[in-house]
Design a protein around this motif. Structure first.
Motif, PDB file in Angstrom:
ATOM      1  N   LEU A 166     -32.880  33.069  36.832  1.00  0.00           N
ATOM      2  CA  LEU A 166     -32.004  32.757  37.961  1.00  0.00           C
ATOM      3  C   LEU A 166     -30.788  33.673  37.884  1.00  0.00           C
ATOM      4  O   LEU A 166     -30.082  33.670  36.866  1.00  0.00           O
ATOM      5  CB  LEU A 166     -31.582  31.290  37.896  1.00  0.00           C
ATOM      6  N   VAL A 167     -30.577  34.444  38.927  1.00  0.00           N
ATOM      7  CA  VAL A 167     -29.447  35.371  38.966  1.00  0.00           C
ATOM      8  C   VAL A 167     -28.736  35.249  40.301  1.00  0.00           C
ATOM      9  O   VAL A 167     -29.271  34.668  41.253  1.00  0.00           O
ATOM     10  CB  VAL A 167     -29.893  36.829  38.746  1.00  0.00           C
TER      11      VAL A 167
ATOM     12  N   SER B 275     -58.260  39.244  38.269  1.00  0.00           N
ATOM     13  CA  SER B 275     -57.506  38.270  37.477  1.00  0.00           C
ATOM     14  C   SER B 275     -56.057  38.711  37.332  1.00  0.00           C
ATOM     15  O   SER B 275     -55.773  39.912  37.213  1.00  0.00           O
ATOM     16  CB  SER B 275     -58.148  38.081  36.104  1.00  0.00           C
ATOM     17  N   TRP B 276     -55.180  37.718  37.310  1.00  0.00           N
ATOM     18  CA  TRP B 276     -53.750  37.975  37.254  1.00  0.00           C
ATOM     19  C   TRP B 276     -53.132  37.234  36.065  1.00  0.00           C
ATOM     20  O   TRP B 276     -53.678  36.238  35.593  1.00  0.00           O
ATOM     21  CB  TRP B 276     -53.079  37.485  38.538  1.00  0.00           C
ATOM     22  N   GLY B 277     -51.988  37.719  35.632  1.00  0.00           N
ATOM     23  CA  GLY B 277     -51.242  36.996  34.615  1.00  0.00           C
ATOM     24  C   GLY B 277     -50.550  35.791  35.230  1.00  0.00           C
ATOM     25  O   GLY B 277     -50.746  35.471  36.411  1.00  0.00           O
ATOM     26  N   GLN B 278     -49.726  35.143  34.425  1.00  0.00           N
ATOM     27  CA  GLN B 278     -49.053  33.934  34.898  1.00  0.00           C
ATOM     28  C   GLN B 278     -47.838  34.242  35.765  1.00  0.00           C
ATOM     29  O   GLN B 278     -47.340  33.377  36.478  1.00  0.00           O
ATOM     30  CB  GLN B 278     -48.626  33.067  33.703  1.00  0.00           C
ATOM     31  N   GLY B 279     -47.394  35.486  35.719  1.00  0.00           N
ATOM     32  CA  GLY B 279     -46.236  35.873  36.514  1.00  0.00           C
ATOM     33  C   GLY B 279     -44.932  35.426  35.880  1.00  0.00           C
ATOM     34  O   GLY B 279     -44.911  34.671  34.897  1.00  0.00           O
ATOM     35  N   THR B 280     -43.836  35.918  36.446  1.00  0.00           N
ATOM     36  CA  THR B 280     -42.509  35.499  36.001  1.00  0.00           C
ATOM     37  C   THR B 280     -41.645  35.293  37.238  1.00  0.00           C
ATOM     38  O   THR B 280     -41.649  36.116  38.157  1.00  0.00           O
ATOM     39  CB  THR B 280     -41.892  36.523  35.028  1.00  0.00           C
ATOM     40  N   GLN B 281     -40.940  34.179  37.286  1.00  0.00           N
ATOM     41  CA  GLN B 281     -40.196  33.786  38.469  1.00  0.00           C
ATOM     42  C   GLN B 281     -38.812  34.436  38.482  1.00  0.00           C
ATOM     43  O   GLN B 281     -38.076  34.378  37.488  1.00  0.00           O
ATOM     44  CB  GLN B 281     -40.054  32.270  38.534  1.00  0.00           C
ATOM     45  N   VAL B 282     -38.482  35.024  39.605  1.00  0.00           N
ATOM     46  CA  VAL B 282     -37.146  35.567  39.833  1.00  0.00           C
ATOM     47  C   VAL B 282     -36.540  34.805  40.998  1.00  0.00           C
ATOM     48  O   VAL B 282     -37.121  34.756  42.087  1.00  0.00           O
ATOM     49  CB  VAL B 282     -37.187  37.070  40.153  1.00  0.00           C
ATOM     50  N   THR B 283     -35.393  34.202  40.746  1.00  0.00           N
ATOM     51  CA  THR B 283     -34.691  33.463  41.791  1.00  0.00           C
ATOM     52  C   THR B 283     -33.298  34.051  41.940  1.00  0.00           C
ATOM     53  O   THR B 283     -32.539  34.113  40.970  1.00  0.00           O
ATOM     54  CB  THR B 283     -34.593  31.973  41.453  1.00  0.00           C
ATOM     55  N   VAL B 284     -33.001  34.501  43.142  1.00  0.00           N
ATOM     56  CA  VAL B 284     -31.696  35.085  43.424  1.00  0.00           C
ATOM     57  C   VAL B 284     -30.943  34.127  44.336  1.00  0.00           C
ATOM     58  O   VAL B 284     -31.320  33.918  45.492  1.00  0.00           O
ATOM     59  CB  VAL B 284     -31.826  36.464  44.092  1.00  0.00           C
ATOM     60  N   SER B 285     -29.899  33.537  43.795  1.00  0.00           N
ATOM     61  CA  SER B 285     -29.179  32.508  44.539  1.00  0.00           C
ATOM     62  C   SER B 285     -27.752  32.416  44.037  1.00  0.00           C
ATOM     63  O   SER B 285     -27.483  32.598  42.843  1.00  0.00           O
ATOM     64  CB  SER B 285     -29.870  31.159  44.374  1.00  0.00           C
ATOM     65  N   SER B 286     -26.858  32.116  44.957  1.00  0.00           N
ATOM     66  CA  SER B 286     -25.471  31.929  44.549  1.00  0.00           C
ATOM     67  C   SER B 286     -25.189  30.446  44.340  1.00  0.00           C
ATOM     68  O   SER B 286     -24.078  30.067  43.980  1.00  0.00           O
ATOM     69  CB  SER B 286     -24.521  32.506  45.605  1.00  0.00           C
TER      70      SER B 286
END
Length: 114
Positions: free
Chosen positions: A11-12, A103-114
Motif C-alpha cells: 500500500l503506497v 499458468s500464472w504465479g500468485q501475483g502481488t497486490q499494489v494499492t495506491v491510495s491516500s
C-alpha cells in the motif's frame, strides 16, 4: 517446470515508488521475452512492460516514463521499478513470459491510495 513468484507489492500513496520482483525458474532469459502484467478489479489482465532477449524494453502508454522493467540473469529475477504511482496503477501484478504461459504465479497486490 516453470515457477513464477512475485513479491514487493504493498500500500503506497500517490507519487510514491515501489519495486516488484519476480523469481523465475524454468525460463531461459537469453531466448524468452518476459513481461509484467496487471489486473485491476473488474478489468482484464493487461501487459504493462516487456523485456526481450536482447534487453530491449517496451511499455504500455499509461506507464511509459514511470515504470522500468529489468532482469538479472544471474539471479533469474525480473523486476519492475514503479515511480510516480497513480491511483489507477492499483492492481494485482504478475510476471510471465510474453506471450504468457497458461499458468500464472500468485501475483502481488499494489494499492495506491491516500
Amino acid at each position: 517446470q516453470v515457477q513464477l513468484v512475485e513479491s514487493g507489492g504493498g500500500l503506497v500513496q500517490p507519487g510514491d515508488s515501489l519495486t516488484l520482483s519476480c523469481a523465475v525458474s524454468g525460463i531461459i532469459f537469453s531466448t524468452d521475452a518476459m513481461g509484467w502484467y496487471r489486473q485491476a478489479p473488474g478489468k482484464q489482465r493487461e501487459l504493462v512492460a516487456t523485456i526481450i532477449s536482447n534487453g530491449n524494453t517496451y511499455y504500455t502508454t499509461s506507464v511509459k516514463g514511470r515504470f522500468t522493467i529489468s532482469r538479472d540473469t544471474a539471479k533469474n529475477t525480473v523486476d519492475l521499478q514503479m515511480n510516480s504511482l497513480k491511483r489507477e496503477d492499483t492492481a494485482a501484478y504478475y510476471c510471465n513470459k510474453n506471450p504468457p504461459l497458461s499458468s500464472w504465479g500468485q501475483g502481488t497486490q499494489v494499492t495506491v491510495s491516500s
